[in-house]
Every structure is written in C-alpha cells, then in structure tokens.
Write an enzyme that holds these catalytic residues in place. Structure first.
Site, mmCIF file in Angstrom:
data_model
loop_
_atom_site.group_PDB
_atom_site.id
_atom_site.type_symbol
_atom_site.label_atom_id
_atom_site.label_comp_id
_atom_site.label_asym_id
_atom_site.label_seq_id
_atom_site.Cartn_x
_atom_site.Cartn_y
_atom_site.Cartn_z
ATOM 1 N N CYS A 356 -21.050 4.775 19.068
ATOM 2 C CA CYS A 356 -20.137 4.648 17.923
ATOM 3 C C CYS A 356 -20.627 3.708 16.812
ATOM 4 C CB CYS A 356 -18.744 4.227 18.362
ATOM 5 S SG CYS A 356 -18.405 4.348 20.096
ATOM 6 N N ARG A 385 -25.893 1.495 30.724
ATOM 7 C CA ARG A 385 -24.937 0.484 31.170
ATOM 8 C C ARG A 385 -25.277 0.088 32.596
ATOM 9 N NH1 ARG A 385 -19.617 3.832 29.255
ATOM 10 N NH2 ARG A 385 -20.286 4.136 27.104
ATOM 11 N N GLN A 403 -24.279 11.053 26.518
ATOM 12 C CA GLN A 403 -22.943 11.543 26.176
ATOM 13 C C GLN A 403 -23.052 12.687 25.175
ATOM 14 O OE1 GLN A 403 -21.500 7.746 24.612
ATOM 15 N NE2 GLN A 403 -20.125 7.612 26.364
ATOM 16 N N ASP A 405 -21.564 13.141 22.546
ATOM 17 C CA ASP A 405 -20.681 12.296 21.754
ATOM 18 C C ASP A 405 -20.458 12.883 20.364
ATOM 19 O OD1 ASP A 405 -19.116 10.121 21.541
ATOM 20 O OD2 ASP A 405 -20.716 8.630 21.587
ATOM 21 N N HIS A 407 -18.124 11.644 16.583
ATOM 22 C CA HIS A 407 -17.108 10.829 15.939
ATOM 23 C C HIS A 407 -16.623 11.540 14.694
ATOM 24 C CE1 HIS A 407 -19.287 7.925 18.476
ATOM 25 N NE2 HIS A 407 -18.045 7.543 18.734
ATOM 26 N N LYS A 491 -4.627 8.303 23.152
ATOM 27 C CA LYS A 491 -5.680 9.252 23.512
ATOM 28 C C LYS A 491 -5.134 10.418 24.310
ATOM 29 C CE LYS A 491 -6.996 6.963 27.791
ATOM 30 N NZ LYS A 491 -8.028 6.715 28.766
ATOM 31 N N HIS A 537 -13.007 9.400 18.643
ATOM 32 C CA HIS A 537 -14.158 9.554 19.533
ATOM 33 C C HIS A 537 -13.837 10.737 20.433
ATOM 34 C CE1 HIS A 537 -15.101 5.105 19.144
ATOM 35 N NE2 HIS A 537 -13.816 5.113 18.879
HETATM 36 ZN ZN LIG Z 1 -17.350 6.501 20.315
#
Ligand SMILES: [Zn+2]
Ligand SMILES: [Zn+2]
Length: 665
Positions: A356, A385, A403, A405, A407, A491, A537
């Site tokens: 992000c 991580r 991910q 991912d 945004h 969410k 996200h």
């Molecule tokens: Zn994010």
C-alpha cells in the site's frame, strides 16, 4: 431447621430488592434475582439452549456458565457453533487430559494447556524422566472417558498469590510456579475437578460430563515457553466432541485431509519446493507450479483490465521512513525482519511488508482531479513478513508471499459502485474455480466506542451504508459483525468452504481512511477545493501461495481444465509410436492446449498409473490403429469412457470446454 428458614427468608428479601438487568444480543432485557449465571439465563430462554450452551460472554469477557453474575450486564451465550463455546469445551478437555495423566503419572509437571483452532494440547513433563509414547494414548483416552462419565463439577476458585505459590510448591511444579510469579495478586484463579486442580484463567464447562468423545491425536516436543534454552516438554494434542458421531466424522475428514495435504500433492505434482539453503518459509515455484500460478495471474489480470485496473510494479524493499509514514513500521518494524542498511550512506531499508505505501506514492506522483477518480492500481506484489519457524506451514504460512493486491482511490460517493465491482470480480473468480459454498461477513465499527476509529463519523456512516447496500444489491448472504472493523475502516470478507467442509478466509475488501490521511492524499473537487480520497484495499485470492494451497486441497490437485499446468499427456503404447505422439502433441500445443508426451520406455499400464499421480485432465493413448486413422484414444482423468477421436476434433473439444468455462470473463 431454624437456620435454613432464616436463610430462605433472607434470600426472598434479597431477591425482592436486588434484581439485575441482563441485556441479550437482540437488545431485549430480562430481569433476574441476583445472583444469576449463564446457565440459568439459558434455561429461562429454552431447555434446548440450556443443553447446548457451553460458555457465556459477560460484557465482552468469556465466563464459565456457572460463574455468578452480580450486576447489570450485556451477555451472549455460546454454543458449539461459536468459537467461544468450542474454546471452553476444548480447554476443559485439556484439564481432563491432565487429570488422566496425573492418575497414571503422579508428580507430572504441567506447563500450559490451551484450546487451539481444532482441539487442544497440554505441555507436560513426566516425573523421573519417563516419556509418553503413542502407545500410551489409548489408555489415557479411556481414563478421560471414565472421568468424564463421573460428571465432576469444574469449580472456579479465586486465591491469593501467596496461597497459589504455596499450593504449587507442595506439588513441586516449578513450571506453574514460574507462571504464578508473573501474575498480579488478586487476579489468580484455580479450577478444580475431581482430584485435579490447575492454575487457570478459565472459562470452563460446568462439569466433565459434557465431553462424550475423545481422541488424543499426536505427541510432539515443545520447549518450555517456546525458548530453546529451556527444557523440552512433551506436547500432547487431542480433540473432543459433545457427540460420538461428530468424532467419527472428524476422523474421516482428517484422513481425507491428509490425502489432500497441499504439501504432499505439491511434491507429487512437482509444483513447488522448499530448500533449507534458501531459507525457511520461502517457497520455490517449480516449472509446473509457476505455470499454474501464471494462469491464475493472467486470468485475474484480464478480469481486472475489464474493470479498469492498471498494473503497476514496485520494488521489494522501501525506505524505513516510508513505513513510518504509513504506520507499518510500528507493526512490522520490531517484530519482523530487521532493517537493511547501505554501507556508504547509512540508509535504512525494510523488506516490503505491504504494498500500500508504494501505491500511495504512485498516486501522489501526479495531481488528481475528481474526474480522474477512481484510480485502480493492481500489482502482484511480493511481501515479506517474519513468522516463527514453528508457525510455518507449506504455502499457507510462508515468510515471503505474493499478494494479488490492488488499491482503489475514489471519492466517497463512488464507494458503493466500487464495492459492487470488486464483488463482481470475486464472483468471477469463484465461478471459474468452482467455489460454490461461501459466506460473507461485513465488519462494522462499534458505535459505543467512537474514539477507537479514525475518520469522520459521517464518512463511516456513508461507507458502512455503501457496503451494506452493495451486498444487498448483489444478493449476497451476509453476517454482520459490529465492532469487528479495523480502526481505519469497515470491511467485507469472503470465507469459502472447501470440499471437506473446512472454512478458508479468502478475499477481503477493506475501506481505509487512515493511509490517505497519513500520506496526505488529495484530489481537486468540482468546487476547486482539495479533498481526501478514500482508499480500498482488496485481494480476492489473498496471496498466490495461500490460494494455490487452498485450491490444491479443495480439488485434491485435480484442477479445472483451464488451469491445469499440463492439460494433456500423450502415451505411446511403445517406442514405435513416439514420433506420432510428438505429432499429436505439436498439433495440440499449436491450439494452445498444454500437452506433453510420456515417451519413457515403460509398459503402458505403468505409464497410466504414473500419470494418474500427475492429475493431468486427459491422457491420449496412441498405437497402431491411431497412427493408421490419424486418431487418439481419449482417457479422461479418473477413468471414464474411452473414446476414439480425430486429433482435430479433440483439439476443438478442449478449446470449447475451456472457452465455455471462462465465457463470463
Ligand atoms: Zn493495501
Ligand atoms: Zn484451564
């Protein structure tokens, strides 16, 4: 007699004056004479509930059903369906197991014995260097059943630190003494059942009789408190149920789950591997696994392009200051991989724990007007991580993962539409992969705790309304959880049920008011003033690693045709037909059907058996007849009808099957 009468009249007096108000989850209020307990409240609602209830939340804290409630409270009763109910059940089972162990091995020292996701464990140290083996487990199970049948009450006692230290000194249990040493006086409780007493915060079942079926599943070594400088204890794992039938079903499921373990199938199908030399929790994708993953990525990219996403690429590390701005340093800085420094400039970098912040910087790389929004940025972004080595588990828990991912930066009035579009994308994925059983959960803020949340109240009102309406308009069946939202936004989560009935959390759509604030993101409105965009996200797969693992376990490695890393294998009956097999393979590959030839000098039966392990959707067997007629003998995965077809007809059949399956993309 006198005395009894006196206490009775006292009780009547008391109940006439001291009524307490109990608020139930549906906000209805019932009055009870003080004190009341969870079990009594359940009984007042229905006999059936009284039989099924296992624990009770009192003002948000989970309690024993028999613990007295002495003031006005909000309560929620938990049954087997609730994690809080199962937790009390399994934690009580850990105590029961400890009691059984103490019967056979007096003087055993007990570490910790928590409930876990599926069942419970207890870390123990037998006296005189004795060791438990798998052979001892049935006798412990039987003892546990015997003790359960006695329906011994499990009784809570609160004691002083001094008394607790004395009690466990007598038992010579230095493990518990160490734990008690760290507790504050006035917060210590014990639980006692039969002849067994344990230091414990609870909560527990009212008695051991609730436990009807028991399986002690395995033994493992575990360092006391997870520290390898400490003594190695024995960890005994088990699971219990309120009905015998539930245990039988669980054991069948467990057998099937073993067969479907993605680590086992991943090895058989040569999809991925791990290497100690590379490092723990860092998956290496083998060619077939990489092909599978690429299919998924290409598929999602294509869907996202249709929905107006643009692909971006960002580096695997970032300046520490970036993550201090985003707040991720606080979460991952200390408790994850250490920072990297440059030799000359002394710069400090972190392995990217989240994509992000990088995407926020891309958003800021140019000014935005209200007309440009929404901006939708997608990246298959790899993040790192730290996970403790004991927590690592194949592809489902890794230290580096990618991910899917994206945004979305949008205006507040665009939230609902954007949510609906993301829901559409998730539907497309579920359909392409035959996930038909799923639930969605909306997580909203707790209206009683407004200080916990960042962002204006009116924005929260709007975004919560947008999510709820988007779900309604898309016809989603949802569970709504108040108080489960992150501090930075509400969410929506999708949980799928796999072929074995296990739940997996996959896609999440998360509203975020925090990062736009921290990065000072702006757009120019129609009024020419600066405004804050809202950020969403979203990651429908979650991570490629975890998703592939779920997919392997759901399908047992039998992927849908469009996704299979190898779609067809040609098996020549003998070496004489290798050349023809190559020709067939070439025709199919030219039609974009991923085809390989098994030209090993092996008997055809052996080739079929070996290729069954590879779970390739179609085998084509070719010999003399096929060569003469320019045909193939088609053998679908798992047997089924064999059919002889012209090569071109087979190619067309497969192309159509793939096209049909993905027609909605
Ligand atoms: Zn994010
Ligand atoms: Zn306990």
């Amino acid at each position: 007699m006198e005395l009894q009468n006196e206490s009775l009249s006292l009780q009547i007096l008391k109940s006439a004056h001291d009524m307490i108000k109990i608020t139930l989850p549906d906000n209805s209020v019932k009055e009870f004479a003080e004190p009341v307990d969870g079990l009594e409240i359940a009984r007042s609602l229905s006999n059936r509930l009284a039989k099924e209830v296992l624990s009770v939340s009192v003002d948000g804290e989970v309690w024993d059903l028999t613990r007295e409630i002495t003031s006005d409270s909000e309560i929620k009763l938990h049954t087997w369906e609730d994690p809080e109910g199962r937790k009390a059940f399994w934690h009580s089972s850990a105590h029961l197991m400890a009691e059984a162990i103490e019967c056979f091995y007096p003087g055993t020292k007990f570490g910790i014995g928590p409930a876990i996701e599926q069942g419970f464990y207890y870390d123990i140290d037998l006296p005189d260097g004795q060791q438990l083996t798998e052979k001892d487990l049935p006798k412990l199970e039987n003892k546990m059943l015997e003790l359960a049948r006695q329906k011994n009450n499990i009784v809570r006692k609160e004691i002083s630190k001094k008394d607790a230290l004395e009690l466990f000194s007598q038992k010579d249990d230095e493990l518990k003494l160490e734990l008690i040493g760290e507790l504050e006086d006035g917060t210590i409780s014990l639980y006692e059942q039969g002849n067994f007493i344990d230091l414990c915060r609870g909560p527990h079942l009212p008695n051991t009789g609730y436990i009807k079926a028991i399986k002690l599943t395995s033994l493992a070594g575990a360092y006391w408190r997870g520290n390898e400088n400490n003594k190695m204890l024995t960890r005994v794992y088990g699971i219990t149920f309120p009905k015998k039938k539930m245990l039988d079903e669980y054991l069948i499921m467990l057998e099937e789950a073993k067969k479907r373990d993605h680590r086992k199938i991943g090895k058989e199908m040569e999809l991925f591997t791990f290497s100690e030399a590379v490092g723990q929790g860092l998956p290496l994708w083998l060619p077939k696994g990489a092909r599978l993953r690429k299919q998924l990525e290409d598929f999602l990219t294509k869907v996202q392009e249709k929905y107006g996403y643009e692909q971006v690429i960002t580096p695997h590390i970032g300046d520490v200051r970036l993550y201090k701005t985003s707040g991720h340093y606080e979460k991952y800085g200390k408790d994850s991989f250490r920072t990297i420094t440059t030799p000359e400039e002394g710069e400090e970098y972190m392995l990217k724990p989240m994509n992000c912040p990088h995407h926020c910087e891309i958003y800021m790389s140019k000014p935005h007007s209200y007309k440009d929004l929404p901006v939708r940025m997608a990246e298959f972004g790899t993040v790192y991580r730290y996970e403790q080595s004991g927590e690592l588990h194949g592809l489902t828990r890794a230290r580096g993962f990618t991910q899917d991912d994206a945004h979305i930066f949008c205006r507040p009035d665009q939230l609902k539409d954007e949510f609906k579009k993301v829901i559409d994308i998730i539907f497309i994925i579920f359909k392409a992969l035959d996930f038909n059983d799923y639930v969605t959960q909306i997580s909203l803020r707790n209206p009683d705790d407004p200080d916990k949340y960042i962002g204006k109240v009116e924005n929260w009102d709007k975004s919560e309304k947008a999510i709820i309406e988007a779900c309604e308009e898309k016809g989603l069946k949802t569970i709504t959880q108040r108080g489960e939202a992150a501090f930075y936004g509400p969410k929506l989560d999708f949980m799928i049920k796999d072929a074995l009935g296990r739940s997996w959390q996959l896609g999440t759509i998360q509203v975020d008011y925090n990062l736009p604030e921290r990065f000072n993101l702006e757009y120019t409105g129609a009024d020419d003033n600066k405004h804050r965009p809202v950020m969403i996200h979203r990651a429908p797969f979650g991570s490629m690693e975890r998703f592939v693992a779920v997919l392997i376990e759901h399908t047992a490695g039998k992927f849908p045709l469009w996704l299979a890393p190898e779609q067809v294998v040609v098996l020549p009956i003998s070496e004489k037909y290798n050349e023809y097999a190559e020709k067939v393979s070439k025709v199919l590959n030219n039609s974009d059907i991923r085809t390989v030839v098994d030209d090993r000098n092996e008997k055809i039966g052996r080739k079929i058996r070996d290729n069954e392990l590879n779970r390739i959707p179609y085998m084509l067997i070719v010999g003399e007849k096929e060569v003469a007629n320019e045909t193939v003998s088609v053998r679908p995965q798992g047997g089924g009808d064999k059919e002889v077809m012209k090569i071109s007809s087979f190619a067309e059949l497969l192309s159509n099957e793939i096209k049909d399956h993905l027609s909605f993309v």
